[in-house]
Scaffold this active site. Structure first.
Site: not given
Length: 158
Positions: A56, A63, A80
């Site tokens: 945050c 978060d 990936s």
């Protein structure tokens, strides 16, 4: 016809096959791309990151989100390992849920120029409110099967 052997990891510009330090920030992270051997075919590739973490920007608290990234490749595929490192670079990065989700989608688009991309960011509650963020580049190519992202809405005990 036999395929050309892959280049050695030391001579490859890709992060794949090499020990690579975790990037300190999304800006420092590198997204690698590889040629799409099926570039004449429209199909969907999906990446799912069920344990994405960012901070945050106000409180510095972590978060958490479940990210689903779907794209129809053009000439390039997203490698990936580089995506994993890029997503991990958000662990110490402060940004609001909406900014993280959309920025990830835009960065991937800039790197691989897909025919179409969508990202769903399913964020776990902070302050009692889950935030789901969705972004896509436009309409999907006609005739492509786009599966549901299949992430249920957040639900408490009720």
């Amino acid at each position: 016809m036999p395929r050309k052997p892959p280049s050695s990891p030391k001579s490859s510009p890709l992060q794949l096959g090499r020990a690579v330090a975790w990037p300190d920030s999304p800006e420092q992270a590198k997204l690698d791309r590889v040629p799409n051997p099926q570039k004449g075919t429209n199909y969907v590739a999906r990446f799912t990151a069920p344990e994405f973490t960012a901070l945050c920007p106000v409180t510095g608290q972590p978060d958490f989100a479940h990210l689903v990234i779907d794209y129809v490749p053009g000439s390039w595929l997203l490698e990936s390992k580089s995506l994993k490192l890029y997503l991990a670079s958000f662990r110490n990065h402060g940004a609001f849920h909406e900014d993280c989700t959309v920025a990830i989608g835009k960065r991937i688009v800039a790197a691989i120029k897909p025919k179409w991309l969508r990202i769903g960011g399913y964020w776990f509650p902070r302050g009692g409110i889950p935030i789901d963020v969705f972004w896509q580049t436009g309409a999907a190519p006609r005739g492509v099967w786009i599966p549901d992202q299949d992430v249920p809405s957040y639900r408490g005990r009720g």
